[in-house]
Design an enzyme around this catalytic site. Structure first.
Site, mmCIF file in Angstrom:
data_model
loop_
_atom_site.group_PDB
_atom_site.id
_atom_site.type_symbol
_atom_site.label_atom_id
_atom_site.label_comp_id
_atom_site.label_asym_id
_atom_site.label_seq_id
_atom_site.Cartn_x
_atom_site.Cartn_y
_atom_site.Cartn_z
ATOM 1 N N GLU A 185 0.838 -1.199 0.000
ATOM 2 C CA GLU A 185 0.000 0.000 0.000
ATOM 3 C C GLU A 185 0.875 1.252 0.000
ATOM 4 O O GLU A 185 0.595 2.221 -0.731
ATOM 5 C CB GLU A 185 -0.905 -0.014 1.234
ATOM 6 C CG GLU A 185 -1.768 1.227 1.391
ATOM 7 C CD GLU A 185 -2.339 1.338 2.796
ATOM 8 O OE1 GLU A 185 -2.753 2.452 3.157
ATOM 9 O OE2 GLU A 185 -2.370 0.325 3.517
ATOM 10 N N ASP A 193 0.726 3.818 -3.169
ATOM 11 C CA ASP A 193 0.350 5.217 -3.000
ATOM 12 C C ASP A 193 1.299 6.123 -3.777
ATOM 13 O O ASP A 193 0.866 7.064 -4.461
ATOM 14 C CB ASP A 193 0.352 5.574 -1.522
ATOM 15 C CG ASP A 193 0.090 7.048 -1.280
ATOM 16 O OD1 ASP A 193 -1.030 7.504 -1.561
ATOM 17 O OD2 ASP A 193 1.002 7.749 -0.815
ATOM 18 N N ASP A 246 -7.322 1.400 0.573
ATOM 19 C CA ASP A 246 -5.975 0.918 0.900
ATOM 20 C C ASP A 246 -5.603 -0.300 0.050
ATOM 21 O O ASP A 246 -4.470 -0.414 -0.443
ATOM 22 C CB ASP A 246 -5.895 0.551 2.380
ATOM 23 C CG ASP A 246 -5.974 1.761 3.297
ATOM 24 O OD1 ASP A 246 -5.854 2.903 2.803
ATOM 25 O OD2 ASP A 246 -6.181 1.563 4.517
ATOM 26 N N GLU A 249 -4.627 0.630 -3.506
ATOM 27 C CA GLU A 249 -3.252 1.116 -3.578
ATOM 28 C C GLU A 249 -2.263 -0.047 -3.483
ATOM 29 O O GLU A 249 -1.234 -0.060 -4.185
ATOM 30 C CB GLU A 249 -2.996 2.116 -2.453
ATOM 31 C CG GLU A 249 -3.705 3.443 -2.654
ATOM 32 C CD GLU A 249 -3.395 4.453 -1.572
ATOM 33 O OE1 GLU A 249 -3.625 5.643 -1.810
ATOM 34 O OE2 GLU A 249 -2.926 4.038 -0.480
#
Length: 232
Positions: free
Chosen positions: A48, A52, A121, A124
């Site tokens: 994650e 991101d 989440d 990502e």
């Protein structure tokens, strides 16, 4: 094949990427709640973190390419609308990510599988896994496909329906009316996803996805308008 395995297979089909590293995919789909207790489980939080950063780069790259004159402040505003957890959760639902997640029984019971935060989440994390497994191009292909509607909505023409706007734009240039065609239909019957392509004579076609044929047609019309500077 059990229910979750089927959901994972459908997820890969939906995103158009077959993972060569199956452990990586499993980690990307494993929520931290699974690690509660004595057994040590590798979950998706590190992916994650990576995803991101990859997502922000992809969005910034696309924004810069679409508008060479936009100032930094405007680019930052648009970026914030594209990379927040709600936007990621929307994509997660579009690709059926929730059904493929590995969650603890307690997390499932409280509705984590449909939580915007969890889905955002996990989306990502999936982007991070795509980057590791297939490189930047695999992550970019996913991003461009599933964020097309979000981009189309950034500067959506005001007032009239986007299909009407596109029709008037084409007529203003003396061109035939735009034509629309469904190029793909995916997902289960209760939650289909349509990909529609719009064509205007003399221009490259634009495609977009929606939960209905009508929604996808509007998104495709918006994409065409924005790319070719239709009326605002």
């Amino acid at each position: 094949m059990n229910r979750r395995a089927a959901a994972v297979a459908q997820l890969e089909a939906r995103i158009g990427h077959q993972f060569s590293d199956r452990d990586l995919l499993e980690r990307a789909l494993t929520h931290a709640s699974v690690g509660e207790g004595a057994t040590k489980v590798r979950h998706y939080e590190r992916l994650e973190f990576l995803g991101d950063r990859v997502l922000n780069l992809l969005a910034a790259e696309r924004l810069m390419g679409l508008d060479a004159e936009a100032r930094e402040g405007e680019l930052s505003r648009r970026l914030a609308n594209l990379v927040n957890y709600q936007a990621c959760a929307t994509v997660a639902r579009d690709i059926g990510l929730g059904e493929a997640l590995r969650l603890s029984a307690s997390a499932t019971k409280i509705g984590a599988r449909d939580s915007d935060t969890v889905l955002g989440d996990a989306c990502e994390a999936l982007i991070g896994a795509l980057y590791v497994d297939g490189g930047f191009e695999a992550a970019r292909a996913f991003f461009l496909r599933f964020w097309a509607e979000a981009f189309a909505g950034l500067n959506a023409p005001r007032g009239k329906d986007p299909k009407t706007q596109l029709q008037e734009w084409a007529q203003g240039q003396g061109l035939p009316l735009p034509t629309y065609g469904v190029v793909a239909r995916e997902g289960p019957d209760h939650a289909p996803a349509f990909t529609v392509e719009v064509r205007v004579q003399g221009y490259d076609p634009e495609a977009a996805q929606g939960r209905s044929k009508q929604e996808a047609e509007k998104a495709a019309a918006l994409a065409m308008l924005l790319k070719h500077e239709g009326p605002q």
